[in-house]
Write a protein that holds these residues in place. Sequence first.
Motif, PDB file in Angstrom:
ATOM      1  N   ARG A  35       4.905  15.239   8.376  1.00 29.75           N
ATOM      2  CA  ARG A  35       5.546  16.498   8.742  1.00 29.75           C
ATOM      3  C   ARG A  35       4.756  17.671   8.192  1.00 29.75           C
ATOM      4  O   ARG A  35       3.969  17.522   7.248  1.00 29.75           O
ATOM      5  CB  ARG A  35       6.988  16.546   8.216  1.00 29.75           C
ATOM      6  N   SER A  36       4.957  18.824   8.797  1.00 33.23           N
ATOM      7  CA  SER A  36       4.386  20.069   8.286  1.00 33.23           C
ATOM      8  C   SER A  36       5.277  20.526   7.143  1.00 33.23           C
ATOM      9  O   SER A  36       6.443  20.866   7.345  1.00 33.23           O
ATOM     10  CB  SER A  36       4.349  21.119   9.399  1.00 33.23           C
ATOM     11  N   TRP A  37       4.713  20.564   5.925  1.00 33.30           N
ATOM     12  CA  TRP A  37       5.586  20.656   4.751  1.00 33.30           C
ATOM     13  C   TRP A  37       4.794  21.115   3.538  1.00 33.30           C
ATOM     14  O   TRP A  37       3.595  20.853   3.416  1.00 33.30           O
ATOM     15  CB  TRP A  37       6.184  19.271   4.520  1.00 33.30           C
ATOM     16  N   LEU A  38       5.453  21.833   2.652  1.00 32.26           N
ATOM     17  CA  LEU A  38       4.891  22.195   1.352  1.00 32.26           C
ATOM     18  C   LEU A  38       5.923  21.852   0.296  1.00 32.26           C
ATOM     19  O   LEU A  38       7.095  22.218   0.426  1.00 32.26           O
ATOM     20  CB  LEU A  38       4.548  23.691   1.277  1.00 32.26           C
ATOM     21  N   PHE A  39       5.493  21.152  -0.741  1.00 29.91           N
ATOM     22  CA  PHE A  39       6.382  20.742  -1.824  1.00 29.91           C
ATOM     23  C   PHE A  39       7.115  21.963  -2.375  1.00 29.91           C
ATOM     24  O   PHE A  39       6.506  22.986  -2.685  1.00 29.91           O
ATOM     25  CB  PHE A  39       5.549  20.067  -2.914  1.00 29.91           C
ATOM     26  N   LEU A  55       0.850  -1.197   0.000  1.00 27.84           N
ATOM     27  CA  LEU A  55       0.000   0.000   0.000  1.00 27.84           C
ATOM     28  C   LEU A  55       0.877   1.235   0.000  1.00 27.84           C
ATOM     29  O   LEU A  55       1.904   1.285   0.668  1.00 27.84           O
ATOM     30  CB  LEU A  55      -0.890   0.013   1.253  1.00 27.84           C
ATOM     31  N   MET A  56       0.459   2.234  -0.757  1.00 26.97           N
ATOM     32  CA  MET A  56       1.111   3.538  -0.706  1.00 26.97           C
ATOM     33  C   MET A  56       0.029   4.607  -0.772  1.00 26.97           C
ATOM     34  O   MET A  56      -0.822   4.599  -1.658  1.00 26.97           O
ATOM     35  CB  MET A  56       2.093   3.729  -1.858  1.00 26.97           C
ATOM     36  N   LEU A  57       0.022   5.523   0.174  1.00 24.24           N
ATOM     37  CA  LEU A  57      -0.959   6.595   0.238  1.00 24.24           C
ATOM     38  C   LEU A  57      -0.245   7.929   0.387  1.00 24.24           C
ATOM     39  O   LEU A  57       0.798   8.017   1.048  1.00 24.24           O
ATOM     40  CB  LEU A  57      -1.899   6.410   1.437  1.00 24.24           C
ATOM     41  N   LEU A  58      -0.795   8.960  -0.206  1.00 23.91           N
ATOM     42  CA  LEU A  58      -0.322  10.323   0.006  1.00 23.91           C
ATOM     43  C   LEU A  58      -1.539  11.149   0.399  1.00 23.91           C
ATOM     44  O   LEU A  58      -2.464  11.326  -0.393  1.00 23.91           O
ATOM     45  CB  LEU A  58       0.313  10.881  -1.271  1.00 23.91           C
ATOM     46  N   VAL A  59      -1.575  11.603   1.635  1.00 19.20           N
ATOM     47  CA  VAL A  59      -2.727  12.339   2.168  1.00 19.20           C
ATOM     48  C   VAL A  59      -2.245  13.691   2.661  1.00 19.20           C
ATOM     49  O   VAL A  59      -1.245  13.780   3.378  1.00 19.20           O
ATOM     50  CB  VAL A  59      -3.394  11.561   3.327  1.00 19.20           C
ATOM     51  N   HIS A  60      -2.957  14.753   2.277  1.00 17.81           N
ATOM     52  CA  HIS A  60      -2.581  16.099   2.684  1.00 17.81           C
ATOM     53  C   HIS A  60      -3.766  16.773   3.352  1.00 17.81           C
ATOM     54  O   HIS A  60      -4.915  16.588   2.943  1.00 17.81           O
ATOM     55  CB  HIS A  60      -2.139  16.925   1.468  1.00 17.81           C
TER      56      HIS A  60
END
Length: 254
Positions: free
Chosen positions: A232-236, A180-185
């Motif tokens: 983490r708190s982060w912006l691309f 499984l791979m998820l990217l949640v923002h």
Amino acid sequence: MASTQTLIDLIKAELKSAGISYAQLATALDLSESSVKRMFAVGGEMPLSRIDEICRVVKTDFAELSQRLAQTQPLRRELTLQQEREVVADERLLLTAICCLSQWSFEQIVTTYRMSEADVTLMLAQLDRLGIIELRPLNRYRLQVAKTFRWRPQGPVMSFFREHVMQDFFAGGFDNDGELMLLVHGRLSPGMARELRDRLQRVAEDFARQHLVDQKLPEDEKRQYTLVMGMRSWLFERFKHLQRPPEVIRAMQR
């Protein structure tokens, strides 16, 4: 390393378990009760010869007491920078450390990887010196790190993984059975972020516990899995030029 006070506290517990009072101990040691109390007071002095005498009174020995003392010591949650540098400096040592953290046996390591028994024995001895394991007879070992152990976030080992491992790991499709791979923002309060972080930590502990349970299964019924989690708190970086300045955002929200 255990402190003198920790040792004294352990001896107190042994006396209590044996039902021996300070007065009874004083009689057995041919001392006054006040002298015994001073020995057990915070900051008191207890020579090794006296410890041996007390061990005889409670029907134990210093070796057994030392073993119990070792078991009371807090497990490591991380290594020092220098220790991590030593681990990552030798790929065989790093591999052996990862195997030990996954509770592989000596025989499993020798069978799976191109390292001789002498090589693996040497690696285990180094991990013992670094405090990651306690090496025992016949190359058995006991982990000296907590379930919540992690490599230092900006340390040598994680830097090695970022540089050499991450691309290889994330190059997979994550579409096989059990993957499984998820990217949640999203935007969360700091309190909720901490709560979710703690839940993820529990997932990692569940993964570790299940690994130990499945160790009993035949080798052909198991597959190698790696769990990587990050929050983490982060912006691309490539989106930052599109972000409005904070003061503009605040003005628009009024």
